[in-house]
Write a protein that holds these residues in place. Structure first.
Motif, PDB file in Angstrom:
ATOM      1  N   ARG A  89      -4.457   3.601  -6.267  1.00  0.00           N
ATOM      2  CA  ARG A  89      -3.054   3.202  -6.166  1.00  0.00           C
ATOM      3  C   ARG A  89      -2.216   4.393  -5.720  1.00  0.00           C
ATOM      4  O   ARG A  89      -2.479   5.515  -6.121  1.00  0.00           O
ATOM      5  CB  ARG A  89      -2.537   2.691  -7.503  1.00  0.00           C
ATOM      6  CG  ARG A  89      -3.105   1.352  -7.853  1.00  0.00           C
ATOM      7  CD  ARG A  89      -2.554   0.859  -9.172  1.00  0.00           C
ATOM      8  NE  ARG A  89      -3.217  -0.362  -9.517  1.00  0.00           N
ATOM      9  CZ  ARG A  89      -2.590  -1.504  -9.731  1.00  0.00           C
ATOM     10  NH1 ARG A  89      -1.287  -1.561  -9.676  1.00  0.00           N
ATOM     11  NH2 ARG A  89      -3.267  -2.579 -10.025  1.00  0.00           N
ATOM     12  N   GLY A  90      -1.228   4.129  -4.898  1.00  0.00           N
ATOM     13  CA  GLY A  90      -0.338   5.174  -4.405  1.00  0.00           C
ATOM     14  C   GLY A  90      -0.161   5.032  -2.912  1.00  0.00           C
ATOM     15  O   GLY A  90      -0.882   4.288  -2.254  1.00  0.00           O
ATOM     16  N   ASP A  91       0.815   5.741  -2.369  1.00  0.00           N
ATOM     17  CA  ASP A  91       1.027   5.680  -0.927  1.00  0.00           C
ATOM     18  C   ASP A  91       0.359   6.870  -0.256  1.00  0.00           C
ATOM     19  O   ASP A  91       0.055   7.873  -0.883  1.00  0.00           O
ATOM     20  CB  ASP A  91       2.517   5.603  -0.573  1.00  0.00           C
ATOM     21  CG  ASP A  91       3.319   6.794  -1.047  1.00  0.00           C
ATOM     22  OD1 ASP A  91       2.772   7.609  -1.794  1.00  0.00           O
ATOM     23  OD2 ASP A  91       4.493   6.916  -0.680  1.00  0.00           O
ATOM     24  N   ALA A  92       0.092   6.708   1.020  1.00  0.00           N
ATOM     25  CA  ALA A  92      -0.538   7.775   1.791  1.00  0.00           C
ATOM     26  C   ALA A  92       0.533   8.789   2.161  1.00  0.00           C
ATOM     27  O   ALA A  92       1.223   8.660   3.154  1.00  0.00           O
ATOM     28  CB  ALA A  92      -1.216   7.221   3.033  1.00  0.00           C
ATOM     29  N   ASN A  93       0.681   9.796   1.335  1.00  0.00           N
ATOM     30  CA  ASN A  93       1.673  10.835   1.538  1.00  0.00           C
ATOM     31  C   ASN A  93       1.088  11.858   2.502  1.00  0.00           C
ATOM     32  O   ASN A  93       0.257  12.670   2.127  1.00  0.00           O
ATOM     33  CB  ASN A  93       2.032  11.477   0.198  1.00  0.00           C
ATOM     34  CG  ASN A  93       3.068  12.564   0.334  1.00  0.00           C
ATOM     35  OD1 ASN A  93       3.410  12.973   1.439  1.00  0.00           O
ATOM     36  ND2 ASN A  93       3.559  13.035  -0.782  1.00  0.00           N
TER      37      ASN A  93
END
Length: 125
Positions: A89-93
């Motif tokens: 989970r999380g955005d592609a930073n």
């Protein structure tokens, strides 16, 4: 070698040096729950030292992972490297360096060796 991979290998070599290539990976996962944001991270690693040689990360959906996500990953100085992929989970930073990333607990993880691989992710405990 697929023409797209040849192009990516040439671009990688021109950018990173003559001992750099691109590894083609297809990543699949069937049991990833739907989430607002998922990050796919794929690293090439030296098989012996388990040291990251190159990485990519991108935003994906559970539906894309069920179909299979194709990525090209840089690899420096290792033929047929270990390819490690995971989704969490999380955005592609893109400011976050994928070379220092490690799978989080409860990520979906998979590995393969070679320069054109297929990886099926499974939940890591």
């Amino acid at each position: 070698m697929v023409p797209h991979v040849m192009w990516m290998s040439l671009l990688t070599a021109l950018t990173l040096g003559s001992n750099a290539t691109a590894v083609r990976a297809e990543v699949r996962a069937y049991d990833v729950p739907e989430a607002a944001q998922l990050r796919l991270v794929v690293q090439t690693q030296d098989k012996i030292a388990r040291k990251p040689l190159g990485s990519i990360q991108r935003a994906v959906t559970a539906a894309e992972l069920r179909k299979g996500v194709h990525v090209d990953v840089p690899s420096i100085g290792s033929s047929k490297p270990l390819v490690v992929a995971w989704v969490e989970r999380g955005d592609a930073n893109l400011e976050y360096d994928g070379l220092v990333a490690r799978p989080r607990r409860r990520s979906f993880v998979g590995t393969a060796s070679g320069d054109d691989v297929s990886i099926e992710l499974s939940r890591r405990s």
